[in-house]
Scaffold this motif. Structure first.
Motif, PDB file in Angstrom:
ATOM      1  N   ARG A 132      -3.636   2.462  -5.900  1.00 38.08           N
ATOM      2  CA  ARG A 132      -3.440   1.041  -5.608  1.00 38.08           C
ATOM      3  C   ARG A 132      -4.704   0.322  -5.170  1.00 38.08           C
ATOM      4  NH1 ARG A 132       2.550   1.154  -3.105  1.00 38.08           N
ATOM      5  NH2 ARG A 132       3.446   2.235  -4.895  1.00 38.08           N
ATOM      6  N   ARG A 155       0.815  -1.208   0.000  1.00 34.87           N
ATOM      7  CA  ARG A 155       0.000   0.000   0.000  1.00 34.87           C
ATOM      8  C   ARG A 155       0.852   1.264   0.000  1.00 34.87           C
ATOM      9  NH1 ARG A 155      -5.045  -0.209   2.449  1.00 34.87           N
ATOM     10  NH2 ARG A 155      -5.135   2.039   2.559  1.00 34.87           N
ATOM     11  N   LEU A 168      -0.388  -5.517  -8.644  1.00 34.98           N
ATOM     12  CA  LEU A 168      -0.095  -5.688  -7.219  1.00 34.98           C
ATOM     13  C   LEU A 168      -0.029  -7.171  -6.842  1.00 34.98           C
ATOM     14  CD1 LEU A 168      -2.104  -2.825  -5.499  1.00 34.98           C
ATOM     15  CD2 LEU A 168       0.341  -2.955  -5.973  1.00 34.98           C
ATOM     16  N   GLU A 221       2.766   0.899  -9.800  1.00 36.83           N
ATOM     17  CA  GLU A 221       1.501   1.616  -9.641  1.00 36.83           C
ATOM     18  C   GLU A 221       1.663   2.779  -8.658  1.00 36.83           C
ATOM     19  OE1 GLU A 221      -1.843   1.746 -11.440  1.00 36.83           O
ATOM     20  OE2 GLU A 221      -0.807  -0.194 -11.555  1.00 36.83           O
ATOM     21  N   ARG A 246       0.940   5.297  -5.650  1.00 38.22           N
ATOM     22  CA  ARG A 246       0.318   4.972  -4.356  1.00 38.22           C
ATOM     23  C   ARG A 246      -1.182   5.230  -4.327  1.00 38.22           C
ATOM     24  NH1 ARG A 246       4.904   5.995  -1.699  1.00 38.22           N
ATOM     25  NH2 ARG A 246       4.791   8.244  -2.034  1.00 38.22           N
ATOM     26  N   ALA A 269      -5.400  -1.727 -10.799  1.00 33.49           N
ATOM     27  CA  ALA A 269      -4.066  -1.923 -10.232  1.00 33.49           C
ATOM     28  C   ALA A 269      -3.858  -3.334  -9.705  1.00 33.49           C
ATOM     29  CB  ALA A 269      -3.853  -0.914  -9.111  1.00 33.49           C
ATOM     30  N   ILE A 284       7.383  -1.121  -7.140  1.00 35.18           N
ATOM     31  CA  ILE A 284       5.937  -1.162  -7.372  1.00 35.18           C
ATOM     32  C   ILE A 284       5.619  -0.026  -8.334  1.00 35.18           C
ATOM     33  CG2 ILE A 284       3.656  -1.171  -6.307  1.00 35.18           C
ATOM     34  CD1 ILE A 284       4.982  -1.929  -3.692  1.00 35.18           C
TER      35      ILE A 284
END
Ligand code: ATP
Ligand code: MG
Lengths: 273, 257
Positions: B223, B195, B232, B218, B220, B228, B216
């Motif tokens: 997410r 996250r 993830l 994507e 924040r 997404a 990561i």
């Protein structure tokens, strides 16, 4: 949903109530019990004297002790002796506490002081301090100074131990936190070590107050004109057991008062706990 | 401000805890560190913030200290590290007291931190009167009051229950949306890393070495969006794959010890 127990069903005959088995082992307050036991004890004591089971010379009834106490208050001897004892406790305890706080604090924060201090404290701590009174009399004379020294010495070592172990018990993570925010050494001492050690230090006061009480009585029995200890000894020598017991009651009241004052102080200073 | 860790090794007596760690924490980046229990994550954070002296290697910061920043590298602790004898506002004020600040500025910093964490009404409460989540918010408000350039967070949510953890994650997201404070975030919890982090460093079991750094892609803020989830899930699978074997082996090691 319908009440499943009071609804008749085919299994009704096999129902069994779950028995409560969680009682006991749980402290409850019984405020009257203590008072009643106390009253009963005094009544028994009074009764044994009245019916002649105990000689009033060896165990005077509470009524006689009460009269003796009233007499002490009336003729001023209570205050005269209490004053002398309170002064000795006050000065001796303050001296020992001041010294003990200083040395304990040093041992708490400086490892060199601790390395030097711990063996010394361990060596001196177990000596019954009253044994040093004759030496202190030789050094300081028979007057007040030798009594202050005995009490102060008796209070000093337990205070040292209480203070440095209280400082040890302050969580290290709080100190690391302070360091990580760049707090200077003095601020860490003032804002973290001292307040964090306060509960342990106050618990130490409880112990040292009772030590001071024991030592003052003992010292006064060895050599003093006035003071509760001297008063009780004199009453014993004159076989005035009612006056003797009245003096003992005063000591008990003194101890209770000091304890209550310390409790008040703890409640005031440690609301955060 | 950037944080650079180079060739860092740490031993507690004979126990090697961290082994030749090289790591760069970029300006504005949130870098999560995950790894099995006892692999040296807290030690790494302690060294990064200057409260543990490393056995070997160097740690440096790079870049100017931002305006108004009083303590460039600032911690948020797992156990909150609040002074129980001080009220909420006094706990925050503690870390400002030794700085030469105008009284108004001092008050403003305390108030701003407390308001942002929703603690203003509770400023006179003692820590014992607060829930765990509120206590950690005091810890965050205290950190914000010094306007840090780099936040070091050691499992800041692991003493909290699952719902409170969600709420505080939102607080962190809000923080990083507004301030872009650089952060090194140690956690056990893959969800937190997924996250909150831009990149995730996976450490091996003790002695901790960097096994892999997973990015990561994507952003924040997106997410939680359905689009997404595929990415993830992929990252999660990768991270879990890396962690699982290490964790299993670490588990057995501890059982043997
Ligand atoms: N002060 C210390 N002295 C000796 N050993 C220590 C010390 N601090 C930590 N250790 C040991 O070093 C190892 C790494 O500790 P560290 O706290 O850095 O691990 P961690 O990854 O943060 O663990 P956790 O996930 O449990 O928080 C552990 O085995 C720990 O027992
Ligand atoms: Mg840790």
């Amino acid at each position: 949903m319908p009440d499943p127990i009071n609804t008749p069903t085919s299994t009704q005959s096999t129902l069994q109530a779950v028995r409560f088995r969680g009682g006991g082992f749980h402290p409850r307050r019984h405020p009257w019990a203590a008072l009643a036991a106390f009253a009963l004890l005094i009544a028994l004591w009074e009764g044994t004297s009245r019916v002649g089971l105990a000689s009033p010379l060896f165990l005077p009834p509470p009524s006689a002790v009460g009269r003796a106490l009233a007499g002490m208050i009336a003729d001023g001897s209570l205050w005269l002796n209490l004053k002398a004892s309170l002064l000795r406790i006050g000065v001796g305890w303050s001296l020992g506490t001041l010294g003990g706080l200083t040395v304990g604090l040093l041992m708490g924060v400086a490892s060199v002081a601790r390395a030097v201090g711990v063996p010394l404290v361990s060596a001196f701590f177990p000596i019954p301090k009253i044994a040093l009174l004759p030496l202190f009399i030789l050094w300081f004379g028979i007057g007040e100074a030798s009594k202050f020294a005995t009490i102060g010495f008796g209070v000093f070592f337990p205070t040292v131990i209480a203070v440095y172990s209280a400082i040890d018990s302050v969580p290290r993570n709080l100190i690391r936190m302070a360091q990580s925010f760049g707090l200077p050494w003095g601020a860490i001492l003032r804002n973290i070590l001292l307040p964090g050690a306060l509960p342990g230090i106050l618990a130490g006061f409880r112990i040292t107050a009772s030590i001071a009480l024991i030592l003052v009585v003992a010292a006064e029995m060895i050599g003093a004109e006035y003071g509760i200890g001297a008063f009780v000894l004199m009453a014993g020598n004159l076989m005035q057991t009612d006056t003797l017991l009245a003096g003992v009651m005063v000591m008990s009241a003194l101890g209770l008062t000091i304890g209550a004052l310390l409790s008040l102080l703890e409640r005031r200073l440690l609301v955060w706990r | 401000m950037r944080l650079l860790i180079s060739d860092l090794t740490h031993r507690y007596d004979d126990l090697t805890v961290l082994d030749r760690i090289d790591l760069v924490l970029n300006e504005g980046e949130v870098l999560a560190v995950i790894g099995p229990s006892g692999c040296g994550k807290s030690t790494l954070l302690g060294i990064a913030g200057g409260i543990v002296a490393p056995s070997a290697g160097r740690v440096a910061v790079d870049g100017p200290v931002p305006d108004g920043c009083l303590n460039p590298i600032t911690y948020v602790f797992q156990d909150f590290a609040l002074l129980p004898w001080r009220s909420v506002e006094e706990n925050v004020a503690l870390v400002l007291a030794h700085h030469p600040l105008p009284a108004a500025d001092r008050r403003a910093r305390v108030e701003e931190g407390l308001r942002r964490m929703g603690l203003w009404e509770f400023r006179q409460a003692l820590p014992k009167q607060l829930s765990g989540g509120m206590r950690q918010r005091v810890g965050i408000a205290r950190a914000l009051a010094v306007r840090p350039a780099i936040l070091l967070l050691d499992e800041p949510l692991s003493a909290l229950d699952a719902q409170t953890r969600e709420l505080l994650m939102d607080d962190f997201l809000d923080l990083w949306r507004r301030e872009k404070t650089t952060a090194l975030y140690v956690t056990h919890n893959l969800d937190e890393a997924l996250r909150l982090a831009d990149r995730v460093v996976v450490l091996s079991r003790r002695p901790g070495r960097i096994r892999e750094i997973v990015t990561i892609e994507e952003p924040r803020d997106r997410r939680l969006a359905p689009a997404a989830q595929a990415h993830l899930a992929e990252v999660r699978a990768r991270l879990w794959h890396l962690m699982k074997a290490e964790a299993q082996m670490a588990d057995r090691e501890i059982a043997r010890a």
